[in-house]
Design a protein around this motif. Structure first.
Motif, mmCIF file in Angstrom:
data_model
loop_
_atom_site.group_PDB
_atom_site.id
_atom_site.type_symbol
_atom_site.label_atom_id
_atom_site.label_comp_id
_atom_site.label_asym_id
_atom_site.label_seq_id
_atom_site.Cartn_x
_atom_site.Cartn_y
_atom_site.Cartn_z
ATOM 1 N N ILE A 282 -7.189 63.022 51.740
ATOM 2 C CA ILE A 282 -7.609 61.658 51.432
ATOM 3 C C ILE A 282 -6.401 60.900 50.907
ATOM 4 C CG2 ILE A 282 -10.074 62.002 51.022
ATOM 5 C CD1 ILE A 282 -9.381 62.269 48.061
ATOM 6 N N PRO A 283 -6.279 59.637 51.279
ATOM 7 C CA PRO A 283 -5.128 58.850 50.813
ATOM 8 C C PRO A 283 -5.349 58.410 49.376
ATOM 9 C CG PRO A 283 -6.453 57.581 52.374
ATOM 10 C CD PRO A 283 -7.139 58.899 52.208
ATOM 11 N N LEU A 284 -4.692 59.106 48.438
ATOM 12 C CA LEU A 284 -4.922 58.811 47.019
ATOM 13 C C LEU A 284 -4.419 57.414 46.658
ATOM 14 C CD1 LEU A 284 -4.305 61.859 44.697
ATOM 15 C CD2 LEU A 284 -6.431 60.833 45.478
ATOM 16 N N ARG A 285 -3.334 57.008 47.304
ATOM 17 C CA ARG A 285 -2.765 55.705 46.963
ATOM 18 C C ARG A 285 -3.277 54.617 47.889
ATOM 19 N NH1 ARG A 285 2.597 56.537 48.216
ATOM 20 N NH2 ARG A 285 3.021 54.373 47.730
ATOM 21 N N GLY A 286 -4.358 54.882 48.587
ATOM 22 C CA GLY A 286 -4.975 53.858 49.416
ATOM 23 C C GLY A 286 -4.079 53.398 50.550
ATOM 24 N N ALA B 271 -1.269 51.964 50.588
ATOM 25 C CA ALA B 271 0.147 52.286 50.460
ATOM 26 C C ALA B 271 0.412 53.682 51.029
ATOM 27 C CB ALA B 271 0.571 52.224 48.999
ATOM 28 N N ALA B 272 -0.517 54.612 50.787
ATOM 29 C CA ALA B 272 -0.361 55.965 51.312
ATOM 30 C C ALA B 272 -0.403 55.953 52.833
ATOM 31 C CB ALA B 272 -1.462 56.873 50.762
ATOM 32 N N GLU C 181 -1.845 52.459 60.057
ATOM 33 C CA GLU C 181 -1.869 51.543 58.911
ATOM 34 C C GLU C 181 -3.288 51.348 58.381
ATOM 35 O OE1 GLU C 181 0.618 50.126 57.336
ATOM 36 O OE2 GLU C 181 2.322 50.536 58.643
ATOM 37 N N GLU C 182 -4.285 51.468 59.237
ATOM 38 C CA GLU C 182 -5.658 51.158 58.817
ATOM 39 C C GLU C 182 -6.457 52.386 58.406
ATOM 40 O OE1 GLU C 182 -4.769 50.159 62.154
ATOM 41 O OE2 GLU C 182 -3.775 48.447 61.210
ATOM 42 N N GLU C 183 -6.167 53.516 59.056
ATOM 43 C CA GLU C 183 -7.069 54.638 58.835
ATOM 44 C C GLU C 183 -6.385 55.978 59.052
ATOM 45 O OE1 GLU C 183 -10.002 53.693 61.755
ATOM 46 O OE2 GLU C 183 -8.827 54.545 63.372
ATOM 47 N N LEU C 184 -7.115 57.012 58.601
ATOM 48 C CA LEU C 184 -6.676 58.397 58.799
ATOM 49 C C LEU C 184 -7.695 59.051 59.722
ATOM 50 C CD1 LEU C 184 -5.258 61.124 57.898
ATOM 51 C CD2 LEU C 184 -6.990 61.186 56.123
ATOM 52 N N ASP C 185 -7.224 59.625 60.832
ATOM 53 C CA ASP C 185 -8.142 60.250 61.776
ATOM 54 C C ASP C 185 -8.194 61.756 61.508
ATOM 55 O OD1 ASP C 185 -9.683 61.131 63.804
ATOM 56 O OD2 ASP C 185 -8.561 60.135 65.411
ATOM 57 N N ARG C 186 -9.282 62.193 60.861
ATOM 58 C CA ARG C 186 -9.415 63.619 60.556
ATOM 59 C C ARG C 186 -9.571 64.457 61.816
ATOM 60 N NH1 ARG C 186 -13.548 63.003 55.486
ATOM 61 N NH2 ARG C 186 -11.977 62.545 53.905
ATOM 62 N N GLY C 187 -9.979 63.809 62.888
ATOM 63 C CA GLY C 187 -10.103 64.513 64.168
ATOM 64 C C GLY C 187 -8.764 64.836 64.797
ATOM 65 N N LYS C 188 -7.691 64.297 64.238
ATOM 66 C CA LYS C 188 -6.361 64.621 64.744
ATOM 67 C C LYS C 188 -5.544 65.421 63.741
ATOM 68 C CE LYS C 188 -5.604 60.670 67.835
ATOM 69 N NZ LYS C 188 -4.895 59.386 67.941
ATOM 70 N N CYS C 189 -5.922 65.361 62.468
ATOM 71 C CA CYS C 189 -5.103 65.944 61.393
ATOM 72 C C CYS C 189 -5.044 67.460 61.502
ATOM 73 C CB CYS C 189 -5.664 65.545 60.038
ATOM 74 S SG CYS C 189 -4.864 66.393 58.679
ATOM 75 N N GLY D 245 1.449 60.427 49.324
ATOM 76 C CA GLY D 245 0.302 60.179 48.456
ATOM 77 C C GLY D 245 -1.019 60.625 49.048
ATOM 78 N N PHE D 246 -0.994 61.684 49.848
ATOM 79 C CA PHE D 246 -2.249 62.254 50.340
ATOM 80 C C PHE D 246 -2.520 63.548 49.590
ATOM 81 C CE2 PHE D 246 -1.184 59.421 53.717
ATOM 82 C CZ PHE D 246 -2.384 59.066 54.304
#
Lengths: 250, 439
Positions: free
Chosen positions: A36-40, A42-43, A58-66, A76-77
């Motif tokens: 999860i991006p702790l620093r929102g 900025a992270a 810039e907008e999101e984190l794709d857990r389906g790719k991580c 900051g994750f």
């Protein structure tokens, strides 16, 4: 003189309390939890360049790719997301900067019609590294003991309710996956376990490989992780069953 | 019944027929020395060879999209009632995707041919052109349960190719990860053999022991399968004194438990009877087909990369060679069990003498002239060879020969004249992984 009975008695009951109780740190080590991006924002911004698989934008984190390589940690994750991160909709794996930290819960999916009792699962390896296969097999060991929850592994797709697919589908395996899916009697459900069948994971973009399992068969539940820990796979199977998995209640 | 035997006159190839890395002889000779015990040419470890800027394209091992027949020419055995029984690629017996074509009349296996390539993820070709550290992410996912060995071999080859100095502490971490994973894999093989022999209590207890090793790896390196553990910036935290104490304590409990289980298995006649004389490999055959690892050591050949091509920290530690002579599934399991014991001992020595300076590799490689590096590592199933050419911190070409690739023909040959129920004992006792064969 040592005996098998004595040995078994000495070790006592070792089975996990999951899902009646939340998963422990021993069951889900650090990077088995989604980041999860702790620093929102900025992270996310700092993470874009660090991510080798393009899971961060810039907008999101794709857990389906991580693939949980943890290279984004300096940006900051933290790997503190909920164990229950599997979802029935691919889009839900994309989380914004305000992703909730675990252990959280998550209401059960509406149950898939037709599985009121025990669930039989058939494993298909579409092109994995063997880690996901072994994590699925681990569900049969005494620490997870999927049979206590009425979940059984079968050796024939004709006896199965659920097709559990691991690995990125290769063109060599695609016909076999398709035939296994067709051999499953209706009603049937498909679980894509691990990021490989979801998006290709570490192998995404390799020429000649399929982009994901969805190109072949409809997917009912997506389980992020590289590989997902046994409790996460267990959670996804329970999700197919439509069983509530709230911490503290079954 | 007539049988057409494969030619016995093909030239000796240390890497096994058809699986040879495409070394041209002039490239290879300087990197080889003859081993006195076996007479086999041996690749040196971690040497750096300058190569011309122009990389010869012919070297790259091309992956054909067709599936590979990996046991040499198929024997066509004909006779009354004999048919080819296809097993796989999807089966629950072998939990990975791979196929076997078995010639049989119903019970006895007259010949068996593995068909591989179903899981080919085109890893080696896809790495070419990538930065060394990004290639490593795919290499450690080449075979999940051998990730430490693959990552260590790839990194050693790539680092010597790119001229990167590796801090000593980093080498200790790599060795630690490899020994933990060796214990996991050998215990897992024991559990699978017990499962196949219907030793249900034993199988459950041994699977629990293997799971405990995954949890140890998870708590030390943050990942159950050690992905990222050997890479700069990965999940690993610095292993401080408290971590080492905790690891030592857990390993002690693990080894006590293993000793108890192993003693019980050795006392179980049904278990021993089932694996004794199953899928035997003769010494000459093992050498001719280029067997490696516990398979080779189980038929009387004293070969272990950790002793023969020692690198830091193995050259400072005490390690006893595990060797047997019978060559059957029991001998392979005996070798594995002794290796588990010697790995506990290695880990104990490592924790005792852990280097003060935990030096981590953090800075990217300085750009240097293209170079080529070779590395070999004793993976849980045997000798693993990597050959990496790098230029400007990027991999330009890469070759690999995995233990399972070397050993699978021996599995196919050993099972001739066996029966169907031998299959799982044979397969598990070799510790073969399709993911590693197909890459």
């Amino acid at each position: 003189m040592p005996t098998w009975i004595g040995q078994a008695a000495r070790n006592g009951i070792v089975t996990s309390r999951y899902p009646a109780e939340p998963a422990t740190d021993a069951e889900v080590p650090e990077t088995a939890r989604p980041p999860i991006p702790l620093r929102g924002d900025a992270a996310l911004h700092d993470g874009v360049a660090r991510c080798p698989v393009g899971a961060i934008s810039e907008e999101e984190l794709d857990r389906g790719k991580c693939i949980r390589c943890a290279r984004c940690r300096p940006a900051g994750f933290e790997f503190r997301g909920p164990v229950e991160a599997s979802t029935g909709r691919r889009a839900e794996l994309r989380v914004g900067s305000a992703a909730p930290a675990g252990p959280g819960l998550v209401e059960a999916l509406p149950p898939l019609v037709g599985f009121p009792r025990s669930l039989h699962v058939f494993l298909v390896d579409a092109g994995s590294c063997n880690a996901c296969n072994l994590e699925v097999l681990a569900l049969a060991n005494p620490l997870y003991d999927s049979q206590r929850l009425g979940i059984f592994f079968t050796s024939s797709p004709r006896h199965a309710d659920v097709l559990l697919v691991v690995g990125i589908p290769t063109p060599e395996m695609a016909p076999a996956v398709l035939r296994a899916y067709e051999a499953l009697p209706a009603p049937k459900a498909v679980i894509a376990a691990g990021v490989c069948p979801i998006s290709g994971g570490a192998f995404a973009g390799t020429p000649g490989l399929l982009a994901g399992l969805e190109e072949l068969v409809p997917v009912d539940v997506f389980v992020p992780g590289c590989p997902p820990a046994p409790v996460e796979i267990l959670d996804a199977i329970l999700r197919v069953h439509g069983r509530a998995r709230t911490a503290g209640g079954d | 019944m007539s049988a057409v035997r494969p030619s016995e006159t093909e030239p000796f190839d240390p890497y096994g027929p058809e699986r040879a890395l495409a070394y041209s002889p002039e490239d290879a000779t300087f990197a080889l020395f003859n081993d006195y015990a076996t007479g086999r040419p041996v690749l040196r470890h971690g040497i750096r060879i300058p190569v011309p800027t122009e990389v010869r394209a012919t070297w790259q091992r091309s992956r054909t999209p067709e599936l590979t027949r990996s046991a040499g020419p198929m024997e066509t055995i004909e006779g009354y009632g004999i048919f080819t029984f296809p097993y796989g690629p999807v089966s629950m017996g072998v939990p990975e995707s791979g196929k076997f074509e078995v010639r049989t009349y119903g019970e006895r296996i007259l010949s068996l041919e593995p068909v591989t390539g179903f899981k080919s993820r085109r890893i080696l070709t896809s790495i070419a052109g990538q930065p060394i550290s990004d290639g490593a992410l795919r290499i450690e996912r080449l075979a999940g349960n051998f990730s430490a060995a693959h990552a260590a071999a790839y990194l050693a080859a790539a680092e010597s190719a790119a001229g990167i100095e590796v801090p000593e502490g980093e080498l200790w971490v790599r060795a630690l990860a490899q020994e933990l994973q060796r214990i996991y894999n050998h215990v897992h093989v024991l559990a699978r053999l017990a499962e196949a022999a219907s030793q249900n209590v034993g199988a459950a207890q041994t699977h629990a022991l293997a799971e405990e090793m995954l949890r140890i790896q998870g708590s030390i390196f943050g990942h159950r399968w050690l992905f990222g553990a050997l890479l700069p910036g990965g999940p690993r935290r610095h292993l401080d004194a408290a971590d080492r104490r905790d690891l030592g304590r857990r390993l002690n409990l693990h080894s006590e438990q293993f000793e108890r289980l192993w003693e019980l298995f050795l006392g179980s006649r049904t278990f021993i009877d089932r694996i004794q004389a199953t899928c035997p490999v003769r010494r000459e055959e093992a050498l001719r087909w280029g067997a490696v690892g516990p398979t080779l050591r189980a038929c009387g050949v004293a070969w272990d990369d950790r002793l023969r091509v020692p690198v830091t920290p193995y050259n400072d530690l005490f390690l006893e060679l595990s060797q047997e002579s019978a060559g059957d599934a029991l001998a392979r399991m005996l070798v594995r069990a002794r290796e588990v014991q010697s790995s506990y001992l290695l880990l104990e020595q490592m924790l005792d003498r852990w280097p003060r300076d935990p030096g981590r590799l953090l800075s990217p490689a300085p750009p240097v002239a293209p170079g080529r590096g070779l590395a070999r590592v004793e993976s849980p199933s045997g000798d693993l060879v990597y050959d990496v050419t790098a230029s400007d911190g990027r991999v330009t070409r890469i070759g690999m020969r995995a233990a399972s690739q070397a050993n699978i023909p021996l599995f196919a040959r050993g099972l001739r004249n066996g029966v169907f129920t031998d299959f799982h004992f044979a397969w598990e006792s070799f510790g073969l992984v399709f993911a590693e064969i197909d890459a």
